[in-house]
Scaffold this motif. Sequence first.
Motif: not given
Length: 84
Positions: A4-6, A11, A18, A21-22, A27, A29
């Motif tokens: 996942t990319t945020i 965040f 987040a 999702a981890a 993830v 960031i």
Amino acid sequence: MTITTISSREFNQGASEAKRAANNGPVFITDRGRPAHVLMSFEHYQRLTKQRRNIADALAMPGTADIEFEAPRVLVDTRPADFS
């Protein structure tokens, strides 16, 4: 494993999402569109770094009392100090 990319802003606004999702994978960031940090579960981190126990933990293992070990005696030659 899901990656996942945020953004940093996402965040800051949704840290709990987040963290959830981890549990499924790392993830990423980003700061200004570039990866800056990675959030992952502690279990995943331990597997990744293959953390080993320290010597105190290893010596505290049950069953080690049955191991026979006798340290050899060491003789150290001494001589008077020369202060000249």
